[in-house]
Design a protein around this motif. Sequence first.
Motif, PDB file in Angstrom:
ATOM      1  N   LYS A  32     -20.934  -3.618  18.503  1.00  0.00           N
ATOM      2  CA  LYS A  32     -19.905  -3.162  17.563  1.00  0.00           C
ATOM      3  C   LYS A  32     -20.512  -2.289  16.475  1.00  0.00           C
ATOM      4  CE  LYS A  32     -16.349  -4.881  14.393  1.00  0.00           C
ATOM      5  NZ  LYS A  32     -15.722  -6.095  13.813  1.00  0.00           N
ATOM      6  N   HIS A  33     -21.688  -2.731  15.978  1.00  0.00           N
ATOM      7  CA  HIS A  33     -22.363  -1.960  14.916  1.00  0.00           C
ATOM      8  C   HIS A  33     -22.760  -0.580  15.433  1.00  0.00           C
ATOM      9  CE1 HIS A  33     -24.682  -1.148  11.366  1.00  0.00           C
ATOM     10  NE2 HIS A  33     -25.791  -0.986  12.066  1.00  0.00           N
ATOM     11  N   LYS A  34     -23.285  -0.524  16.654  1.00  0.00           N
ATOM     12  CA  LYS A  34     -23.671   0.762  17.233  1.00  0.00           C
ATOM     13  C   LYS A  34     -22.446   1.660  17.422  1.00  0.00           C
ATOM     14  CE  LYS A  34     -27.813  -0.865  19.638  1.00  0.00           C
ATOM     15  NZ  LYS A  34     -28.458  -1.085  20.961  1.00  0.00           N
ATOM     16  N   ALA A  35     -21.343   1.056  17.875  1.00  0.00           N
ATOM     17  CA  ALA A  35     -20.116   1.832  18.043  1.00  0.00           C
ATOM     18  C   ALA A  35     -19.634   2.379  16.705  1.00  0.00           C
ATOM     19  CB  ALA A  35     -19.038   0.966  18.688  1.00  0.00           C
ATOM     20  N   GLU A  36     -19.717   1.526  15.666  1.00  0.00           N
ATOM     21  CA  GLU A  36     -19.310   1.977  14.328  1.00  0.00           C
ATOM     22  C   GLU A  36     -20.210   3.103  13.840  1.00  0.00           C
ATOM     23  OE1 GLU A  36     -19.485  -1.586  12.073  1.00  0.00           O
ATOM     24  OE2 GLU A  36     -17.474  -2.270  12.648  1.00  0.00           O
ATOM     25  N   LEU A  37     -21.519   2.983  14.136  1.00  0.00           N
ATOM     26  CA  LEU A  37     -22.443   4.044  13.743  1.00  0.00           C
ATOM     27  C   LEU A  37     -22.127   5.346  14.472  1.00  0.00           C
ATOM     28  CD1 LEU A  37     -25.890   2.167  13.586  1.00  0.00           C
ATOM     29  CD2 LEU A  37     -24.443   2.924  11.687  1.00  0.00           C
ATOM     30  N   ARG A  38     -21.776   5.223  15.761  1.00  0.00           N
ATOM     31  CA  ARG A  38     -21.418   6.434  16.515  1.00  0.00           C
ATOM     32  C   ARG A  38     -20.159   7.074  15.948  1.00  0.00           C
ATOM     33  NH1 ARG A  38     -23.050   3.228  20.985  1.00  0.00           N
ATOM     34  NH2 ARG A  38     -20.879   2.638  21.379  1.00  0.00           N
ATOM     35  N   LYS A  88     -19.050   6.737  12.886  1.00  0.00           N
ATOM     36  CA  LYS A  88     -19.388   7.289  11.566  1.00  0.00           C
ATOM     37  C   LYS A  88     -20.148   8.607  11.718  1.00  0.00           C
ATOM     38  CE  LYS A  88     -21.623   6.140   7.169  1.00  0.00           C
ATOM     39  NZ  LYS A  88     -22.370   7.405   7.105  1.00  0.00           N
ATOM     40  N   ALA A  89     -21.100   8.623  12.672  1.00  0.00           N
ATOM     41  CA  ALA A  89     -21.867   9.844  12.879  1.00  0.00           C
ATOM     42  C   ALA A  89     -20.956  10.989  13.323  1.00  0.00           C
ATOM     43  CB  ALA A  89     -22.957   9.605  13.924  1.00  0.00           C
ATOM     44  N   ALA A  90     -20.018  10.669  14.229  1.00  0.00           N
ATOM     45  CA  ALA A  90     -19.078  11.699  14.679  1.00  0.00           C
ATOM     46  C   ALA A  90     -18.189  12.168  13.539  1.00  0.00           C
ATOM     47  CB  ALA A  90     -18.227  11.154  15.824  1.00  0.00           C
ATOM     48  N   ARG A  91     -17.730  11.202  12.711  1.00  0.00           N
ATOM     49  CA  ARG A  91     -16.887  11.566  11.573  1.00  0.00           C
ATOM     50  C   ARG A  91     -17.662  12.418  10.565  1.00  0.00           C
ATOM     51  NH1 ARG A  91     -15.411   6.858  10.387  1.00  0.00           N
ATOM     52  NH2 ARG A  91     -16.943   6.415   8.773  1.00  0.00           N
ATOM     53  N   ASP A  92     -18.922  11.998  10.308  1.00  0.00           N
ATOM     54  CA  ASP A  92     -19.741  12.764   9.366  1.00  0.00           C
ATOM     55  C   ASP A  92     -20.002  14.172   9.892  1.00  0.00           C
ATOM     56  OD1 ASP A  92     -19.803  10.558   7.759  1.00  0.00           O
ATOM     57  OD2 ASP A  92     -21.818   9.928   8.347  1.00  0.00           O
ATOM     58  N   ALA A  93     -20.262  14.256  11.209  1.00  0.00           N
ATOM     59  CA  ALA A  93     -20.506  15.571  11.796  1.00  0.00           C
ATOM     60  C   ALA A  93     -19.263  16.448  11.694  1.00  0.00           C
ATOM     61  CB  ALA A  93     -20.924  15.413  13.259  1.00  0.00           C
ATOM     62  N   ALA A  94     -18.103  15.817  11.943  1.00  0.00           N
ATOM     63  CA  ALA A  94     -16.847  16.583  11.842  1.00  0.00           C
ATOM     64  C   ALA A  94     -16.607  17.038  10.403  1.00  0.00           C
ATOM     65  CB  ALA A  94     -15.685  15.716  12.321  1.00  0.00           C
ATOM     66  N   GLU A  95     -16.913  16.138   9.452  1.00  0.00           N
ATOM     67  CA  GLU A  95     -16.728  16.505   8.044  1.00  0.00           C
ATOM     68  C   GLU A  95     -17.689  17.624   7.641  1.00  0.00           C
ATOM     69  OE1 GLU A  95     -17.221  12.909   5.880  1.00  0.00           O
ATOM     70  OE2 GLU A  95     -15.224  12.126   6.392  1.00  0.00           O
TER      71      GLU A  95
END
Length: 257
Positions: free
Chosen positions: A96-102, A104-111
């Motif tokens: 779950k933590h890894k999925a959340e990190l992915r 978040k990383a995708a959201r940060d990249a999009a931002e």
Amino acid sequence: MAFTRATGKHRGPSRLSRKSAGVASVAAIATTGVIGTLASPAFAAEAEVSAPVEDTGLTQAVAVDSLAQQIDAQAEAQQQEAALVAAQEKAEAEAKHKAELRVKAARDAAERAAREAERKRLMTYTLPVAGSYVSTDYHAGGAQWSSGSHTGVDFHAASGTEVVAVGMGTVVEAGWGGAYGNNVVLRMHDGTYTQYGHLSSISVSVGQQVTPGQQIGLSGSTGNSSGPHLHFEARTGEDYGSDIDPVSYLRSHGVRV
């Protein structure tokens, strides 16, 4: 006084009598159990079965040990099950933590991509009138200009055509400008200035921040004008007389004119 005794002969027991007495004695001994060790095996087994077992406490000790072993086995099984559940929960939490990190990383990249795209958009320049062309060149001569030459360029535009900011800037003038009629002056993000004259209406106010392509007014023929068009100037400073070639200015910022 004379003693008399019964008549007849007194003599010891015969051999047959002694033998009979011996047999009787053996039988009596056997009957009383004195020679029980001479009994048959079957008789001894029956005696052992029928004899009561003395309670020494050994049976109870074995039962307690067996119960303790069962309890230990159950406790070990519960510990193993708990360890398995804990490992499964840990694995699920890590997944779950890894999925959340992915995410978040995708959201940060999009931002970041959105911010970069916005930054690029804000740094871009555009024509003040979409799809238009220059109808009067820079420094064209004529008596209609007080300086004797054109200090800007005229873009072809029918009355009421949308006029936009060519880039990001701040409104420093919005209103009547004498010969320029209704005009807007912007201080651009790079420190230069742009002017938009002869407007029929104004859409912005002093101090307002504008972005590339944002409407600032509508084209017209106010002020010293021979007909509807947009007078556009580029300047190094806010004051009149600091003008530079508007076409070269726009081209230096990537605008096709």
